[in-house]
Design an enzyme around this catalytic site. Structure first.
Site, mmCIF file in Angstrom:
data_model
loop_
_atom_site.group_PDB
_atom_site.id
_atom_site.type_symbol
_atom_site.label_atom_id
_atom_site.label_comp_id
_atom_site.label_asym_id
_atom_site.label_seq_id
_atom_site.Cartn_x
_atom_site.Cartn_y
_atom_site.Cartn_z
ATOM 1 N N ILE A 24 15.796 31.986 45.866
ATOM 2 C CA ILE A 24 16.182 30.607 45.587
ATOM 3 C C ILE A 24 16.577 30.017 46.935
ATOM 4 O O ILE A 24 17.625 30.344 47.480
ATOM 5 C CB ILE A 24 17.362 30.535 44.602
ATOM 6 C CG1 ILE A 24 16.938 31.113 43.255
ATOM 7 C CG2 ILE A 24 17.819 29.091 44.429
ATOM 8 C CD1 ILE A 24 18.034 31.145 42.231
ATOM 9 N N PRO A 25 15.714 29.165 47.492
ATOM 10 C CA PRO A 25 15.840 28.824 48.916
ATOM 11 C C PRO A 25 16.902 27.777 49.213
ATOM 12 O O PRO A 25 16.593 26.668 49.623
ATOM 13 C CB PRO A 25 14.441 28.318 49.274
ATOM 14 C CG PRO A 25 13.926 27.744 47.989
ATOM 15 C CD PRO A 25 14.551 28.527 46.864
ATOM 16 N N CYS A 26 18.143 28.166 49.052
ATOM 17 C CA CYS A 26 19.221 27.211 49.309
ATOM 18 C C CYS A 26 19.306 26.886 50.802
ATOM 19 O O CYS A 26 19.896 25.886 51.178
ATOM 20 C CB CYS A 26 20.549 27.752 48.790
ATOM 21 S SG CYS A 26 21.027 29.334 49.461
ATOM 22 N N HIS A 27 18.670 27.702 51.619
ATOM 23 C CA HIS A 27 18.706 27.446 53.072
ATOM 24 C C HIS A 27 17.833 26.250 53.449
ATOM 25 O O HIS A 27 17.895 25.778 54.572
ATOM 26 C CB HIS A 27 18.223 28.687 53.806
ATOM 27 C CG HIS A 27 16.861 29.152 53.377
ATOM 28 N ND1 HIS A 27 16.677 30.009 52.305
ATOM 29 C CD2 HIS A 27 15.634 28.854 53.830
ATOM 30 C CE1 HIS A 27 15.380 30.227 52.146
ATOM 31 N NE2 HIS A 27 14.717 29.533 53.055
#
Length: 273
Positions: free
Chosen positions: A241-244
Site C-alpha cells: 500500500i504505497p503510502c510513500h
DNA sequence: ATTGCCTGCGTGG
DNA sequence: CCACGCAGGCAAT
C-alpha cells in the site's frame, strides 16, 4: 547486523546529508566523505543499491522535481481520475484486498493464524505478517528495534495465533521487492474511512505521486486532507500500500511513519525505474 | 519561510 | 460525551 542493513544505513545517512544541504548542491565527493567512503566505493555501492548513479538519483529525489510533478497537476489528476474509472489498467499492483468481517474486527483476530518473520529489504529490516487470506503486515523497524515492532503487531491482532515462519516471509519479500509478479493478496483491518483511504493509495501507479488533498478528493471528503494523513500514517502494509507516494500539495515530502529519508529513498527508486 | 487558524477522524478520559 | 493530537492546507505576513 547484516551487510545489507549496514548498506542501507549508509545510504540513509547520505540522503539525510543531501536533504540538509540541498541549497549547497553537494558533490559526489562531499557526500562520500560524509559517510566515510571513497567516492569510488560510494558510487559503486549506490549504483548497486538503487540501480542508477547518484546523480541521476538525486535528480529524481530532489524537492524541485517533486514540485514539478505536483505542478503538472494534469498528470496527477488524470492518473487519479483514470484510476477511478479503470483501476485495473493503471495498477502496477494487482492487489486484491480482503477486509476483515465485522466479527473478526471485534475479536481482533481470534481463529486467525499469522506467520511472522523479520526480513531484510533494500529499505531496511521489516516485519512481515501473513495469514491464509493475505499479507496483513509489512512494517519497517526503526533503529533495528524488533521487539517494539513485534508487540505492535500483537496489539493489532490481539487474539491471533502467531507462528514464526521465515520461509513464508522470505517469499513475500521476494515477490514485493525483487520480482515483477505483483499479484499479492492483502488482508486489511480498519475503519471504513481508513479502508477507503488505503484503497485509494493502491490506485497510484509506481513512479507517480499524489497529494493528501487529491486523495481526500477521490474519497469524496475534499476538506479532510488532515484526516487522510492521519489514516495514511496508520497504514499497516508499507510498500504494497504505497503510502510513500503521497506528498504535500506544495511539493514538500511530508511525513513518513518510518522516516522521511526512507520515504525519499523509496520514491527515488521508483522514479528511476 | 513562518504563523495562525481551519479541517475531520481516532483515541483516551 | 469532550478534549486532544495528527504524515495537511490555506491565507496573511
Amino acid at each position: 547486523m547484516t551487510e545489507r542493513h549496514e548498506d542501507y544505513v549508509r545510504i540513509e545517512k547520505a540522503i539525510k546529508f543531501i536533504e540538509q544541504n540541498t541549497h549547497r548542491q553537494p558533490s559526489l565527493d562531499q557526500i562520500a566523505e560524509h559517510i566515510n567512503l571513497s567516492p569510488f566505493h560510494f558510487q559503486k555501492l549506490f549504483k548497486r543499491w538503487a540501480g542508477v548513479s547518484p546523480k541521476r538519483f538525486l535528480q529524481y529525489v530532489t524537492l524541485e522535481h517533486a514540485k514539478q510533478i505536483i505542478k503538472e497537476s494534469t498528470i496527477l489528476d488524470t492518473t487519479l481520475d483514470m484510476g477511478l474509472s479503470s483501476p485495473s489498467r493503471l495498477h502496477d499492483l494487482f492487489v486484491s484486498v480482503e477486509a476483515v468481517t465485522p466479527g473478526e474486527y471485534k475479536t481482533e483476530g481470534l481463529n486467525l493464524q499469522i506467520n511472522y518473520s523479520f526480513q531484510e529489504t533494500p529499505f531496511g529490516t521489516c516485519l512481515i505478517g501473513v495469514t491464509e487470506r493475505g499479507i496483513c503486515n509489512l512494517t519497517f523497524t526503526q533503529e533495528e528495534d524488533c521487539e517494539t515492532e513485534m508487540s505492535r503487531l500483537r496489539t493489532r491482532w490481539e487474539n491471533a495465533e502467531f507462528i514464526s515462519d521465515k520461509e513464508i516471509g522470505k517469499k513475500v519479500v521476494e515477490q514485493v521487492f525483487n520480482s515483477s509478479d505483483r499479484d499479492v493478496k492483502i488482508l486489511l483491518k480498519g475503519t471504513n474511512f481508513q479502508l477507503k483511504v488505503w484503497q485509494a493509495l493502491l490506485r497510484i501507479p509506481s513512479g507517480n505521486l499524489a497529494t493528501y488533498k487529491a486523495i481526500a478528493e477521490t474519497i469524496g471528503a475534499p476538506t479532510s486532507s488532515r484526516a487522510v494523513g492521519n489514516a495514511i500514517g496508520l497504514n499497516p502494509i508499507g510498500i504494497i500500500i504505497p503510502c510513500h507516494r503521497v506528498l504535500r500539495t506544495n511539493g514538500e515530502i511530508g511525513g513518513y511513519m518510518w522516516g522521511t529519508a526512507r520515504k525519499r529513498a523509496i520514491i527515488g527508486k521508483e522514479m528511476s525505474q
